[in-house]
Write a protein that holds these residues in place. Structure first.
Motif, mmCIF file in Angstrom:
data_model
loop_
_atom_site.group_PDB
_atom_site.id
_atom_site.type_symbol
_atom_site.label_atom_id
_atom_site.label_comp_id
_atom_site.label_asym_id
_atom_site.label_seq_id
_atom_site.Cartn_x
_atom_site.Cartn_y
_atom_site.Cartn_z
ATOM 1 N N VAL A 112 0.873 -1.176 0.000
ATOM 2 C CA VAL A 112 0.000 0.000 0.000
ATOM 3 C C VAL A 112 0.912 1.228 0.000
ATOM 4 O O VAL A 112 2.013 1.194 0.551
ATOM 5 C CB VAL A 112 -0.968 0.032 1.215
ATOM 6 C CG1 VAL A 112 -1.962 -1.124 1.144
ATOM 7 C CG2 VAL A 112 -0.215 0.010 2.531
ATOM 8 N N PRO A 113 0.493 2.327 -0.639
ATOM 9 C CA PRO A 113 1.354 3.510 -0.726
ATOM 10 C C PRO A 113 1.887 4.000 0.627
ATOM 11 O O PRO A 113 3.001 4.533 0.689
ATOM 12 C CB PRO A 113 0.456 4.549 -1.397
ATOM 13 C CG PRO A 113 -0.443 3.724 -2.270
ATOM 14 C CD PRO A 113 -0.729 2.488 -1.443
ATOM 15 N N ASP A 114 1.134 3.812 1.716
ATOM 16 C CA ASP A 114 1.614 4.242 3.032
ATOM 17 C C ASP A 114 2.843 3.464 3.504
ATOM 18 O O ASP A 114 3.480 3.850 4.487
ATOM 19 C CB ASP A 114 0.499 4.127 4.076
ATOM 20 C CG ASP A 114 -0.542 5.229 3.929
ATOM 21 O OD1 ASP A 114 -0.263 6.238 3.241
ATOM 22 O OD2 ASP A 114 -1.646 5.076 4.490
ATOM 23 N N ASP A 115 3.203 2.365 2.814
ATOM 24 C CA ASP A 115 4.418 1.622 3.164
ATOM 25 C C ASP A 115 5.672 2.448 2.897
ATOM 26 O O ASP A 115 6.708 2.243 3.517
ATOM 27 C CB ASP A 115 4.508 0.308 2.366
ATOM 28 C CG ASP A 115 3.476 -0.710 2.795
ATOM 29 O OD1 ASP A 115 3.079 -0.708 3.977
ATOM 30 O OD2 ASP A 115 3.062 -1.528 1.938
ATOM 31 N N VAL A 116 5.595 3.377 1.955
ATOM 32 C CA VAL A 116 6.746 4.220 1.609
ATOM 33 C C VAL A 116 6.727 5.444 2.510
ATOM 34 O O VAL A 116 5.890 6.325 2.365
ATOM 35 C CB VAL A 116 6.715 4.639 0.119
ATOM 36 C CG1 VAL A 116 7.930 5.517 -0.201
ATOM 37 C CG2 VAL A 116 6.678 3.424 -0.789
ATOM 38 N N VAL A 133 14.098 2.636 -2.383
ATOM 39 C CA VAL A 133 12.947 1.753 -2.519
ATOM 40 C C VAL A 133 13.196 0.861 -3.733
ATOM 41 O O VAL A 133 13.642 1.335 -4.778
ATOM 42 C CB VAL A 133 11.637 2.542 -2.699
ATOM 43 C CG1 VAL A 133 10.474 1.598 -3.003
ATOM 44 C CG2 VAL A 133 11.334 3.374 -1.455
ATOM 45 N N ILE A 134 12.909 -0.421 -3.572
ATOM 46 C CA ILE A 134 13.050 -1.401 -4.647
ATOM 47 C C ILE A 134 11.679 -1.979 -4.952
ATOM 48 O O ILE A 134 11.001 -2.474 -4.045
ATOM 49 C CB ILE A 134 13.996 -2.560 -4.235
ATOM 50 C CG1 ILE A 134 15.333 -2.044 -3.698
ATOM 51 C CG2 ILE A 134 14.169 -3.553 -5.381
ATOM 52 C CD1 ILE A 134 16.180 -1.292 -4.674
ATOM 53 N N ALA A 135 11.256 -1.929 -6.212
ATOM 54 C CA ALA A 135 10.005 -2.555 -6.649
ATOM 55 C C ALA A 135 10.372 -3.791 -7.457
ATOM 56 O O ALA A 135 10.904 -3.683 -8.559
ATOM 57 C CB ALA A 135 9.184 -1.586 -7.496
ATOM 58 N N VAL A 157 4.509 1.558 -6.819
ATOM 59 C CA VAL A 157 5.679 1.764 -5.955
ATOM 60 C C VAL A 157 6.514 2.910 -6.517
ATOM 61 O O VAL A 157 6.938 3.811 -5.782
ATOM 62 C CB VAL A 157 6.521 0.475 -5.818
ATOM 63 C CG1 VAL A 157 7.833 0.752 -5.091
ATOM 64 C CG2 VAL A 157 5.731 -0.621 -5.113
ATOM 65 N N HIS A 158 6.750 2.889 -7.832
ATOM 66 C CA HIS A 158 7.525 3.938 -8.491
ATOM 67 C C HIS A 158 6.910 5.317 -8.255
ATOM 68 O O HIS A 158 7.583 6.258 -7.825
ATOM 69 C CB HIS A 158 7.608 3.643 -9.996
ATOM 70 C CG HIS A 158 8.014 4.814 -10.813
ATOM 71 N ND1 HIS A 158 7.133 5.497 -11.619
ATOM 72 C CD2 HIS A 158 9.196 5.457 -10.941
ATOM 73 C CE1 HIS A 158 7.765 6.489 -12.208
ATOM 74 N NE2 HIS A 158 9.011 6.486 -11.818
#
Length: 156
Positions: free
Chosen positions: A64-68, A75-77, A88-89
């Motif tokens: 989920v976007p809140d993970d970032v 960050v690695i997708a 993620v990007h």
């Protein structure tokens, strides 16, 4: 005209938090490499492959976007889902965190190199996301001689 090579910048990520989104073989290899460089890995995936390393935090659910969050250095997708990798990007870019997207070189702020290291001596090989086969072949050749080259230099 072919593009010029990328500038190979090495950065210190020891003790830095890195988010790896994905739990498959590619995500696993990237997590292992980052851990060799001292990174603190936090991973998010609905499932993790058997060889996925023990990391600082493993969250077993979909991204989920809140993970970032702003405390990640990178960050690695690396999922097998194009939509998730793209999300993620977009999320990392919005938060100004450098991101690598395994399945889309055009969405990468940096490329994940093949790392050959012995102690603090390291060399990396990268093809700017154009040929993982070439990167692997060159890395394999370097690995065969790297340890002897490093030990020769340490003798002098």
């Amino acid at each position: 005209m072919p593009r010029p090579p990328f500038f190979p910048m090495m950065i210190d990520i020891a003790g830095q938090k890195v988010l790896v989104v994905g739990g498959g073989h590619i995500a696993s290899r990237r997590a292992v490499t980052l851990m060799k460089c001292g990174a603190e890995i936090h991973a998010v995936s609905p499932a993790f492959c058997e060889e996925f390393p023990e990391v600082s935090e493993r969250i077993t659910r979909c991204f989920v976007p809140d993970d970032v969050t702003g405390d990640f250095a990178l960050v690695i997708a690396a999922t097998n889902d194009r939509h998730t990798n793209s999300l993620v990007h977009i999320t990392a870019k919005t938060k100004h965190i450098p991101v690598n997207v395994a399945d889309c070189p055009g969405e990468c702020d940096f490329f994940f190199p093949s790392l050959i290291a012995s102690g603090s001596a390291a060399v990396s090989v990268c093809s700017a996301g154009t040929s993982s086969r070439l990167t692997r072949r060159l890395s394999d050749r370097l690995r065969k001689v790297w340890a002897s080259w490093v030990s020769e230099d340490n003798e002098n």
